[in-house]
Motif scaffolding. Structure first.
Motif, PDB file in Angstrom:
ATOM      1  N   ALA A  78       0.844  -1.205   0.000  1.00  0.00           N
ATOM      2  CA  ALA A  78       0.000   0.000   0.000  1.00  0.00           C
ATOM      3  C   ALA A  78       0.876   1.251   0.000  1.00  0.00           C
ATOM      4  N   LYS A  79       0.485   2.198  -0.817  1.00  0.00           N
ATOM      5  CA  LYS A  79       1.231   3.455  -0.927  1.00  0.00           C
ATOM      6  C   LYS A  79       0.615   4.502  -0.009  1.00  0.00           C
ATOM      7  N   PRO A  80       1.445   5.348   0.562  1.00  0.00           N
ATOM      8  CA  PRO A  80       0.897   6.490   1.316  1.00  0.00           C
ATOM      9  C   PRO A  80       0.611   7.623   0.329  1.00  0.00           C
ATOM     10  N   TYR A  81      -0.635   7.782  -0.060  1.00  0.00           N
ATOM     11  CA  TYR A  81      -0.988   8.774  -1.066  1.00  0.00           C
ATOM     12  C   TYR A  81      -1.015  10.194  -0.523  1.00  0.00           C
ATOM     13  N   ILE A  82      -1.154  10.326   0.788  1.00  0.00           N
ATOM     14  CA  ILE A  82      -1.285  11.640   1.418  1.00  0.00           C
ATOM     15  C   ILE A  82      -0.134  11.855   2.375  1.00  0.00           C
ATOM     16  N   GLU A  83       0.340  13.098   2.422  1.00  0.00           N
ATOM     17  CA  GLU A  83       1.359  13.454   3.409  1.00  0.00           C
ATOM     18  C   GLU A  83       0.961  14.756   4.088  1.00  0.00           C
ATOM     19  N   GLN A  84       1.379  14.877   5.328  1.00  0.00           N
ATOM     20  CA  GLN A  84       1.135  16.107   6.068  1.00  0.00           C
ATOM     21  C   GLN A  84       2.391  16.950   5.994  1.00  0.00           C
ATOM     22  N   ARG A  85       2.208  18.207   5.627  1.00  0.00           N
ATOM     23  CA  ARG A  85       3.333  19.153   5.640  1.00  0.00           C
ATOM     24  C   ARG A  85       2.776  20.565   5.682  1.00  0.00           C
ATOM     25  N   PRO A 121     -14.026  10.463  -9.834  1.00  0.00           N
ATOM     26  CA  PRO A 121     -12.563  10.412  -9.774  1.00  0.00           C
ATOM     27  C   PRO A 121     -11.916  10.675 -11.136  1.00  0.00           C
ATOM     28  N   GLU A 122     -12.537  10.184 -12.198  1.00  0.00           N
ATOM     29  CA  GLU A 122     -11.997  10.405 -13.545  1.00  0.00           C
ATOM     30  C   GLU A 122     -12.003  11.889 -13.905  1.00  0.00           C
ATOM     31  N   SER A 123     -13.072  12.569 -13.558  1.00  0.00           N
ATOM     32  CA  SER A 123     -13.169  14.008 -13.818  1.00  0.00           C
ATOM     33  C   SER A 123     -12.144  14.780 -12.996  1.00  0.00           C
ATOM     34  N   ILE A 124     -11.972  14.382 -11.747  1.00  0.00           N
ATOM     35  CA  ILE A 124     -10.984  15.044 -10.890  1.00  0.00           C
ATOM     36  C   ILE A 124      -9.592  14.866 -11.480  1.00  0.00           C
ATOM     37  N   ALA A 125      -9.287  13.659 -11.944  1.00  0.00           N
ATOM     38  CA  ALA A 125      -7.972  13.396 -12.553  1.00  0.00           C
ATOM     39  C   ALA A 125      -7.779  14.245 -13.805  1.00  0.00           C
ATOM     40  N   GLN A 126      -8.840  14.454 -14.579  1.00  0.00           N
ATOM     41  CA  GLN A 126      -8.742  15.313 -15.774  1.00  0.00           C
ATOM     42  C   GLN A 126      -8.488  16.767 -15.379  1.00  0.00           C
ATOM     43  N   ASN A 127      -9.111  17.207 -14.278  1.00  0.00           N
ATOM     44  CA  ASN A 127      -8.956  18.587 -13.825  1.00  0.00           C
ATOM     45  C   ASN A 127      -7.618  18.847 -13.150  1.00  0.00           C
ATOM     46  N   PHE A 128      -6.966  17.790 -12.712  1.00  0.00           N
ATOM     47  CA  PHE A 128      -5.644  17.890 -12.088  1.00  0.00           C
ATOM     48  C   PHE A 128      -4.701  16.974 -12.864  1.00  0.00           C
ATOM     49  N   PRO A 129      -4.227  17.417 -14.026  1.00  0.00           N
ATOM     50  CA  PRO A 129      -3.435  16.540 -14.895  1.00  0.00           C
ATOM     51  C   PRO A 129      -2.144  16.013 -14.261  1.00  0.00           C
ATOM     52  N   LEU A 130      -1.677  16.632 -13.192  1.00  0.00           N
ATOM     53  CA  LEU A 130      -0.481  16.125 -12.527  1.00  0.00           C
ATOM     54  C   LEU A 130      -0.772  14.889 -11.681  1.00  0.00           C
ATOM     55  N   LEU A 131      -2.057  14.619 -11.443  1.00  0.00           N
ATOM     56  CA  LEU A 131      -2.440  13.462 -10.636  1.00  0.00           C
ATOM     57  C   LEU A 131      -2.859  12.302 -11.526  1.00  0.00           C
ATOM     58  N   SER A 132      -2.449  11.117 -11.113  1.00  0.00           N
ATOM     59  CA  SER A 132      -2.935   9.919 -11.793  1.00  0.00           C
ATOM     60  C   SER A 132      -4.289   9.550 -11.195  1.00  0.00           C
ATOM     61  N   LEU A 133      -5.023   8.727 -11.902  1.00  0.00           N
ATOM     62  CA  LEU A 133      -6.300   8.254 -11.388  1.00  0.00           C
ATOM     63  C   LEU A 133      -6.082   7.495 -10.075  1.00  0.00           C
ATOM     64  N   GLU A 134      -4.994   6.761  -9.998  1.00  0.00           N
ATOM     65  CA  GLU A 134      -4.649   6.037  -8.769  1.00  0.00           C
ATOM     66  C   GLU A 134      -4.477   7.006  -7.590  1.00  0.00           C
ATOM     67  N   GLN A 135      -3.806   8.121  -7.818  1.00  0.00           N
ATOM     68  CA  GLN A 135      -3.616   9.106  -6.746  1.00  0.00           C
ATOM     69  C   GLN A 135      -4.951   9.709  -6.311  1.00  0.00           C
ATOM     70  N   VAL A 136      -5.836   9.961  -7.258  1.00  0.00           N
ATOM     71  CA  VAL A 136      -7.147  10.522  -6.925  1.00  0.00           C
ATOM     72  C   VAL A 136      -7.928   9.536  -6.066  1.00  0.00           C
ATOM     73  N   TYR A 137      -7.958   8.276  -6.494  1.00  0.00           N
ATOM     74  CA  TYR A 137      -8.646   7.260  -5.695  1.00  0.00           C
ATOM     75  C   TYR A 137      -7.983   7.121  -4.321  1.00  0.00           C
ATOM     76  N   GLY A 138      -6.667   7.200  -4.272  1.00  0.00           N
ATOM     77  CA  GLY A 138      -5.953   7.124  -2.989  1.00  0.00           C
ATOM     78  C   GLY A 138      -6.346   8.269  -2.062  1.00  0.00           C
ATOM     79  N   ALA A 139      -6.471   9.462  -2.619  1.00  0.00           N
ATOM     80  CA  ALA A 139      -6.859  10.632  -1.822  1.00  0.00           C
ATOM     81  C   ALA A 139      -8.291  10.490  -1.312  1.00  0.00           C
ATOM     82  N   ILE A 140      -9.187  10.026  -2.177  1.00  0.00           N
ATOM     83  CA  ILE A 140     -10.586   9.841  -1.773  1.00  0.00           C
ATOM     84  C   ILE A 140     -10.682   8.760  -0.696  1.00  0.00           C
ATOM     85  N   THR A 141      -9.944   7.680  -0.871  1.00  0.00           N
ATOM     86  CA  THR A 141      -9.943   6.605   0.125  1.00  0.00           C
ATOM     87  C   THR A 141      -9.423   7.116   1.464  1.00  0.00           C
ATOM     88  N   PHE A 142      -8.362   7.909   1.419  1.00  0.00           N
ATOM     89  CA  PHE A 142      -7.824   8.492   2.650  1.00  0.00           C
ATOM     90  C   PHE A 142      -8.885   9.352   3.333  1.00  0.00           C
TER      91      PHE A 142
END
Length: 110
Positions: free
Chosen positions: A8-15, A41-62
């Motif tokens: 499992a990847k840590p998709y979120i970090e605190q800073r 999630p697909e729309s969010i990934a399109q609106n944030f092109p620097l994020l992969s769909l995996e990262q978007v799902y990871g953020a939502i899951t978090f």
């Protein structure tokens, strides 16, 4: 034959007092607000092109796994924003009015 499971990847970090998508300058807030506004999630990934769909799902899951904590964090951020708005209203009314008018114009076009 069994495929190797990925750890499992840590998709979120605190800073800097906030939550961020790991190794990006994109806040968790941005993804969560889009999700709460009904974006897929697909729309969010399109609106944030620097994020992969995996990262978007990871953020939502978090967010969903830590909903109470993140909702409180978002509410605190909204209160801080209200304080800043009030301060601007008091210190520079003409600038506040220009910003408010621009905001209204932006929303009327959407």
């Amino acid at each position: 034959m069994t495929a190797a499971l990925k750890r499992a990847k840590p998709y979120i970090e605190q800073r800097d007092g906030g939550y961020w998508i790991e190794e990006t300058r994109i806040s968790l807030d941005s993804v969560v607000y889009a999700f709460l506004n009904g974006e897929s999630p697909e729309s969010i990934a399109q609106n944030f092109p620097l994020l992969s769909l995996e990262q978007v799902y990871g953020a939502i899951t978090f967010y969903l796994a830590n909903r109470e904590l993140i909702d409180a964090y978002l509410e605190e951020g909204e209160k801080e924003f209200e304080k800043l708005q009030q301060s601007l209203r008091e210190k520079n009314p003409p600038l506040y009015q220009k910003l408010k008018a621009a905001q209204i114009q932006k929303h009327s076009k959407a």
